[in-house]
Design a protein around this motif. Structure first.
Motif, short mmCIF file in Angstrom:
data_model
loop_
_atom_site.label_atom_id
_atom_site.label_comp_id
_atom_site.label_asym_id
_atom_site.label_seq_id
_atom_site.Cartn_x
_atom_site.Cartn_y
_atom_site.Cartn_z
N MET A 185 -16.02 -13.66 5.36
CA MET A 185 -15.54 -13.40 6.89
C MET A 185 -14.12 -12.95 6.55
O MET A 185 -14.39 -11.33 7.25
CB MET A 185 -15.46 -14.96 7.92
CG MET A 185 -15.67 -14.17 9.45
SD MET A 185 -17.47 -13.78 9.22
CE MET A 185 -17.40 -12.92 11.13
N ALA A 186 -13.16 -13.23 5.98
CA ALA A 186 -12.25 -12.83 5.92
C ALA A 186 -11.33 -11.61 5.70
O ALA A 186 -11.51 -10.27 5.81
CB ALA A 186 -10.36 -13.32 6.08
N SER A 187 -12.50 -11.30 3.84
CA SER A 187 -12.77 -10.16 3.29
C SER A 187 -12.99 -8.97 4.03
O SER A 187 -13.18 -7.98 3.03
CB SER A 187 -13.51 -10.52 1.99
OG SER A 187 -14.83 -11.37 1.81
N SER A 188 -14.09 -9.43 4.84
CA SER A 188 -15.06 -8.85 5.23
C SER A 188 -14.16 -7.21 6.82
O SER A 188 -14.57 -6.41 6.33
CB SER A 188 -16.81 -8.67 6.03
OG SER A 188 -15.77 -9.56 7.27
N THR A 190 -10.90 -7.43 6.25
CA THR A 190 -9.99 -6.38 5.62
C THR A 190 -11.19 -5.65 5.34
O THR A 190 -10.25 -4.54 5.44
CB THR A 190 -9.93 -7.14 4.52
OG1 THR A 190 -9.60 -9.13 5.16
CG2 THR A 190 -9.03 -6.61 4.09
N VAL A 191 -11.70 -5.61 5.05
CA VAL A 191 -12.49 -4.17 4.49
C VAL A 191 -13.07 -3.36 5.64
O VAL A 191 -12.66 -2.35 5.50
CB VAL A 191 -14.07 -4.76 3.59
CG1 VAL A 191 -14.56 -2.82 3.68
CG2 VAL A 191 -14.01 -5.13 2.46
N LEU A 192 -13.68 -3.78 6.50
CA LEU A 192 -12.91 -2.90 7.85
C LEU A 192 -12.25 -3.03 8.35
O LEU A 192 -12.21 -1.29 9.16
CB LEU A 192 -14.16 -4.21 9.59
CG LEU A 192 -15.31 -4.31 8.85
CD1 LEU A 192 -15.51 -5.33 9.99
CD2 LEU A 192 -16.73 -2.89 9.04
N VAL A 208 -9.71 -1.51 7.17
CA VAL A 208 -9.09 -0.03 6.04
C VAL A 208 -10.03 1.58 6.54
O VAL A 208 -9.63 2.41 6.33
CB VAL A 208 -10.34 -0.76 3.85
CG1 VAL A 208 -9.66 0.90 3.46
CG2 VAL A 208 -9.13 -1.45 3.91
N PHE A 209 -11.26 0.80 7.16
CA PHE A 209 -12.24 1.95 7.03
C PHE A 209 -11.86 2.60 8.35
O PHE A 209 -11.16 3.72 9.42
CB PHE A 209 -13.79 1.52 7.39
CG PHE A 209 -14.04 1.47 5.89
CD1 PHE A 209 -14.65 3.20 6.13
CD2 PHE A 209 -14.51 0.64 5.67
CE1 PHE A 209 -15.33 3.16 4.79
CE2 PHE A 209 -15.27 0.66 4.20
CZ PHE A 209 -16.20 2.05 3.45
N GLU A 210 -11.18 1.41 9.44
CA GLU A 210 -11.15 1.76 10.67
C GLU A 210 -9.68 2.45 10.59
O GLU A 210 -9.33 3.37 11.62
CB GLU A 210 -10.18 0.20 11.83
CG GLU A 210 -11.44 -0.14 11.98
CD GLU A 210 -11.31 -1.59 13.18
OE1 GLU A 210 -10.12 -1.92 12.99
OE2 GLU A 210 -12.67 -2.70 12.84
N GLN A 211 -8.87 1.94 9.58
CA GLN A 211 -7.64 2.76 9.23
C GLN A 211 -7.31 4.54 9.75
O GLN A 211 -6.75 5.39 9.55
CB GLN A 211 -6.40 2.44 8.95
CG GLN A 211 -6.24 1.07 8.75
CD GLN A 211 -4.54 1.46 9.53
OE1 GLN A 211 -4.82 0.89 10.77
NE2 GLN A 211 -3.40 1.56 8.94
N TYR A 212 -8.11 4.38 8.40
CA TYR A 212 -9.41 5.58 7.62
C TYR A 212 -9.55 6.35 8.46
O TYR A 212 -8.59 7.68 9.29
CB TYR A 212 -9.81 5.86 6.28
CG TYR A 212 -10.57 7.44 5.76
CD1 TYR A 212 -9.49 7.60 6.07
CD2 TYR A 212 -11.95 6.90 6.01
CE1 TYR A 212 -10.12 8.74 4.77
CE2 TYR A 212 -12.16 8.00 5.80
CZ TYR A 212 -11.40 8.96 5.01
OH TYR A 212 -12.15 10.19 4.67
#
Length: 509
Positions: A1-4, A6-8, A10-14
């Protein structure tokens, strides 16, 4: 759950950085000093993919930034074309929301405004159909942006205007004129003017769509900016032909448009005067309609109160009206048109304004002896003489002065005025006009006993007899005819060298 998560993140930052980037670029593009730096940094290539971003606000900001850059110079507009950005904008115009459509139409307008070649690039990208479709949108801002872009495209030349006509824009623009939003009315009227100005056929297309019947009532609208565009459009329609001018007149613009000549807004006044000029120039009947509705007095007041290029349409309108007949010319004289035109001639610095004033006065004075005397009485012919030989006068002004002088003098029978002209023109530089003056004097003098006496006592006869003309010169014939109106003793007395001849006789005796 934590990994997903983290992935999100990255996209939010982008996404946040993309939003920050396009918003900052759009803001920087509002200041001219930043534009070169943005261009050197390769901003076009970076903004282009963001037009197809999956976040609508990023798309809109990217389009807004591109529009501001393209608006700045034709080089940047050319860069938009070369980076193949136009097809993407056109594609998105039919797909995206109203905010993006407005921004995309702004880019197309910013590119098209610079030159016919760039406007043609917008047409070649297939933008016209999408822009016309935008005129049918519910959102007024989208319609406004599309109408503005279409106006810039049509404004360049007849060929581009025809592409706008062929795309079916006129009917939609006429509907936009009827919308309640003021800015949409203004821009739609302006776009119709840009279409109508090039040729009678395109003006007829605007008329056929019923534009005049919706535009004409707006000349009494309280909004000055709207009245500017409405008057400009009516003038562009009326200028082409008698039939089109009659369509404008039949929409009952008289006498309402004369109120616009006194509007607080100088551009409303100028465009209204232009409409009157474009109507007046066609036929005596249309000129008479202006006179009958009190238009001459309004035009004279307009010419008296304005200055610079704003004066020009009023000056020319008075000339066009006066040109048609003695009666219409007399209407201009009785409305004190001559002093107003004289003031324009003597106070304006630009030669084209002086030329227009000279031309109009010439149209007034060329009809009859009464008209010519009215012109001579205000002393303006002396100004014509001065302008004709002034080294600073343009060739056009010199030509206009010479023609007007010849036309007026040929009708002038008032001996005092002719006397004054002889006194002022007895020089080699005036010889062209002087021949006309002498010819007229030779016609008038035999039938005017008082004039003959004054011609001698003022020194005019002595001046004429002292002119250096050849025996075969046509001026010599006029001088001989003038001399024949007097006894030989008087002619001898005022001839050059007569005193020396008398002295020699005394010496001999």
């Amino acid at each position: 759950m934590a990994s997903s998560r983290t992935v999100l993140q990255v996209f939010e930052q982008y996404q946040k950085h993309r939003v920050a980037f396009v918003q900052t670029v759009a803001e920087l593009a509002t200041r001219p000093q930043n534009v070169d730096a943005l261009q050197q940094a390769g901003v076009m290539a970076l903004l282009r993919p963001l037009l197809l971003d999956n976040v609508p606000s990023i798309q809109q900001s990217a389009a807004l930034a591109l529009g501001r850059l393209a608006n700045f110079s034709d080089d940047l507009a050319e860069a938009v074309v070369q980076n193949e950005i136009l097809p993407q904008l056109v594609y998105s115009l039919s797909e995206q929301n109203r905010f993006y459509k407005k921004a995309a139409a702004f880019v197309l307008r910013a590119v098209a405004k610079h030159s016919p070649a760039l406007a043609q690039a917008v047409v070649d990208s297939g933008a016209l159909d999408s822009l016309v479709a935008c005129l049918e949108e519910f959102e007024p801002g989208v319609k406004e942006a599309a109408a503005w872009a279409l106006g810039y495209i049509a404004g360049h030349n007849a060929e581009l205007a025809q592409t706008v006509v062929d795309a079916g824009a006129i009917g939609c623009l006429v509907l936009c004129v009827q919308e309640p939003e003021l800015s949409l009315k203004r821009i739609s009227a302006s776009a119709l003017a840009d279409i109508a100005k090039h040729s009678p056929e395109q003006a007829q297309a605007v008329v056929d769509a019923g534009a005049v019947s919706y535009l004409a009532p707006l000349i009494v609208h309280p909004d000055s900016k709207l009245k500017r565009q409405v008057c400009a459009c009516l003038g562009q329609i009326a200028k082409h032909s008698v039939d089109l001018a009659e369509v404008v007149v039949e929409a009952e613009i008289f006498p309402k448009i004369f109120l616009c000549l006194k509007d607080a807004d100088q551009f409303v006044r100028k465009h209204a005067a232009t409409v009157v000029r474009e109507v007046a120039k066609h036929t005596p009947e249309l000129a008479q309609l202006i006179v009958g509705n009190g238009g001459v007095g309004a035009l004279v007041e307009y010419v008296s109160e304005t200055e610079g290029n704003n004066r020009l349409p009023g000056i020319m309108a008075l000339g066009y009206i006066a040109a048609f007949s003695e009666t219409l010319s007399l209407a201009v004289i009785s409305s004190k048109g001559l002093p107003a035109l004289q003031h324009a001639l003597e106070s304006e610095g630009e030669d084209h304004l002086k030329s227009a004033s000279v031309w109009s006065i010439g149209q007034i004075g060329r009809h009859s002896p009464e008209h010519a005397k009215a012109v001579a009485d205000i002393g303006v012919l002396s100004t014509f003489m001065s302008c004709q030989i002034a080294p600073t006068s343009s060739d056009d002004l010199k030509t206009k002065c010479k023609r007007a002088l010849k036309a007026i003098i040929a009708k002038l029978t008032h001996m005092q005025a002719l006397n004054t002209l002889v006194q002022e023109s007895a020089g080699v530089e005036h010889m062209g006009v002087l021949k006309v003056i002498l010819l007229q004097v030779s016609k008038v003098l035999p039938n005017d006993p008082n004039g003959r006496s004054t011609f001698v006592s003022s020194g005019a006869l002595a001046k004429v007899l002292s002119l250096p003309v050849e025996e075969d010169d046509e001026a010599k014939e006029s001088i001989n005819a003038i001399s024949s109106s007097y006894p030989d003793e008087i002619v001898k007395y005022y001839s050059p060298g007569y005193s020396e001849t008398l002295l020699k006789k005394l010496e001999v005796s």
